[in-house]
Design a protein around this motif. Structure first.
Motif, short mmCIF file in Angstrom:
data_model
loop_
_atom_site.label_atom_id
_atom_site.label_comp_id
_atom_site.label_asym_id
_atom_site.label_seq_id
_atom_site.Cartn_x
_atom_site.Cartn_y
_atom_site.Cartn_z
N LEU A 1 9.06 9.63 -12.43
CA LEU A 1 9.09 8.18 -12.16
C LEU A 1 7.17 7.90 -13.40
CD1 LEU A 1 10.88 6.05 -9.94
CD2 LEU A 1 11.01 6.16 -11.94
N THR A 2 7.14 7.14 -13.71
CA THR A 2 5.24 6.85 -14.20
C THR A 2 5.09 5.49 -13.83
OG1 THR A 2 5.60 5.70 -16.63
CG2 THR A 2 5.43 8.31 -16.63
N ASP A 3 5.46 4.35 -13.74
CA ASP A 3 6.59 3.22 -13.35
C ASP A 3 7.02 2.74 -12.38
OD1 ASP A 3 4.09 2.19 -15.37
OD2 ASP A 3 5.05 3.42 -16.01
N LEU A 4 6.66 2.21 -10.98
CA LEU A 4 7.56 1.84 -9.98
C LEU A 4 6.74 0.58 -9.20
CD1 LEU A 4 10.09 2.53 -8.01
CD2 LEU A 4 8.40 3.83 -6.67
N TYR A 5 7.88 -0.13 -9.81
CA TYR A 5 8.11 -1.57 -8.87
C TYR A 5 8.96 -2.20 -7.82
CZ TYR A 5 6.86 -6.86 -8.92
OH TYR A 5 7.31 -7.76 -8.92
N LEU A 6 8.43 -2.56 -6.10
CA LEU A 6 9.59 -2.00 -5.76
C LEU A 6 9.44 -4.35 -5.26
CD1 LEU A 6 9.13 0.67 -3.75
CD2 LEU A 6 10.93 -0.03 -5.39
N ARG A 7 9.93 -4.76 -4.89
CA ARG A 7 10.06 -6.05 -4.19
C ARG A 7 10.83 -6.67 -3.34
NH1 ARG A 7 11.02 -11.69 -5.53
NH2 ARG A 7 9.39 -13.35 -4.35
N HIS A 8 10.22 -6.80 -2.37
CA HIS A 8 11.55 -7.40 -1.05
C HIS A 8 12.36 -6.08 -0.91
CE1 HIS A 8 9.76 -11.45 -0.24
NE2 HIS A 8 10.62 -12.02 -1.69
N CYS A 9 11.78 -4.85 -0.44
CA CYS A 9 12.37 -3.39 -0.23
C CYS A 9 11.67 -3.49 0.79
CB CYS A 9 12.48 -3.02 -1.65
SG CYS A 9 12.83 -3.23 -3.43
N LEU B 1 2.00 1.85 -9.19
CA LEU B 1 2.53 1.47 -7.91
C LEU B 1 2.24 -0.27 -8.11
CD1 LEU B 1 4.41 1.90 -5.69
CD2 LEU B 1 2.42 2.74 -4.76
N HIS B 2 3.72 -0.80 -7.65
CA HIS B 2 3.65 -2.48 -7.14
C HIS B 2 4.82 -2.08 -6.52
CE1 HIS B 2 2.74 -6.71 -8.18
NE2 HIS B 2 3.47 -6.25 -7.42
N MET B 3 4.09 -2.55 -4.79
CA MET B 3 4.86 -2.61 -4.19
C MET B 3 4.41 -4.25 -3.65
SD MET B 3 5.18 0.42 -1.46
CE MET B 3 5.82 1.89 -1.91
N GLU B 4 5.55 -5.44 -3.36
CA GLU B 4 5.43 -6.71 -3.15
C GLU B 4 6.65 -6.63 -2.10
OE1 GLU B 4 6.13 -11.34 -5.31
OE2 GLU B 4 5.02 -9.14 -6.29
N VAL C 1 -2.69 1.14 -8.08
CA VAL C 1 -1.61 0.52 -6.56
C VAL C 1 -2.19 -1.34 -6.65
CG1 VAL C 1 -1.36 1.21 -4.37
CG2 VAL C 1 -2.18 3.31 -6.37
N VAL C 2 -1.33 -1.66 -6.12
CA VAL C 2 -1.19 -2.95 -5.88
C VAL C 2 -0.18 -3.37 -4.89
CG1 VAL C 2 -0.91 -5.00 -6.39
CG2 VAL C 2 -1.72 -3.89 -8.15
N LEU C 3 -0.31 -3.61 -4.12
CA LEU C 3 0.02 -4.04 -2.37
C LEU C 3 0.13 -5.62 -2.20
CD1 LEU C 3 -0.73 -0.79 -0.19
CD2 LEU C 3 1.03 -0.73 -1.11
N VAL C 4 1.38 -6.12 -1.83
CA VAL C 4 1.27 -7.17 -1.94
C VAL C 4 1.96 -7.85 -0.61
CG1 VAL C 4 1.20 -10.12 -2.48
CG2 VAL C 4 1.00 -8.15 -4.58
N SER C 5 1.78 -8.62 0.34
CA SER C 5 2.46 -8.88 1.19
C SER C 5 1.85 -10.37 1.78
CB SER C 5 1.97 -8.12 2.76
OG SER C 5 2.57 -8.81 4.02
N SER C 6 3.23 -10.87 2.32
CA SER C 6 3.28 -12.39 2.50
C SER C 6 3.36 -12.34 4.17
CB SER C 6 3.86 -13.11 1.95
OG SER C 6 5.46 -12.63 2.48
#
Length: 199
Positions: A144-152, A169-172, A194-199
């Motif tokens: 893996l070079t790019d990992l995008y996770l949303r609602h995991c 890395l993007h984790m939302e 690295v992008v970390l997004v949280s509501s």
């Protein structure tokens, strides 16, 4: 009429490498549709390196009707994914799945298990729902070079040896403890974004 036949022959007589190069610029769904162009193009989509699946939005009059339609849509989506992956012949470099999942999902787990057999570079899991519990097989995707996770929901196993090639890395809205996030990040030495997004 003769000019039309000549154009068809030009499309039919392209070398396989050129056809696959052309298809690599098309979205997966459009690449699959090129199979009607000629007999020579029929199976080239099965070498497409980028697979993308998006669950259709389900609308209905009542809750029970929407749930029934959602269940039907999910079954169809998983059937489509399994059919495509069983016919796919080349390596899969990019895989994207967008759907509603709550908690564990054996079907998605199986998909990730199958992806671990490929040289996967980019993985996008957009799971609008209540935190899809990622399986341990995710951590065997060493290319893996790019990992995008949303609602995991991400539980990093103590045996995790890292993603040496991961640069983005993007984790939302991804559920992960601070301790596990530190363990994860410290085992990804090539990270640039690295992008970390949280509501």
């Amino acid at each position: 009429m003769e000019a039309k036949r000549l154009r068809l022959d030009m499309i039919s007589n392209l070398p396989s490498s050129v056809i696959e190069f052309i298809l690599s610029f098309l979205p997966f769904k459009e690449a699959g549709r090129t199979s009607i162009l000629s007999r020579e193009w029929k199976h080239h989509w099965t070498n497409h390196p980028k697979l993308e699946f998006i669950e259709n939005v389900v609308e209905g009059d009542g809750l029970s009707e929407r749930l029934r339609m959602l269940s039907h849509a999910k079954s169809k989506l998983f059937n489509d994914i399994n059919q495509v992956m069983s016919m796919h012949q080349g390596p899969i470099h990019e895989f994207s799945l967008s759907m509603f999942v709550a908690g564990r999902c054996v079907e998605v787990d199986r998909i990730i298990d199958n992806l671990s057999l490929n040289n996967l570079k980019k993985l996008t899991l957009d799971m609008s729902g209540y935190g899809y519990q990622l399986p341990e097989s995710l951590f065997s995707l060493h290319s893996l070079t790019d990992l995008y996770l949303r609602h995991c929901h991400l539980d990093v196993p103590p045996t995790f040896s890292g993603f040496g090639s991961l640069t983005n890395l993007h984790m939302e809205n991804t559920i992960i403890t601070n301790k596990m996030l530190l363990l994860f990040l410290s085992n990804c030495p090539s990270l640039k974004t690295v992008v970390l997004v949280s509501s």
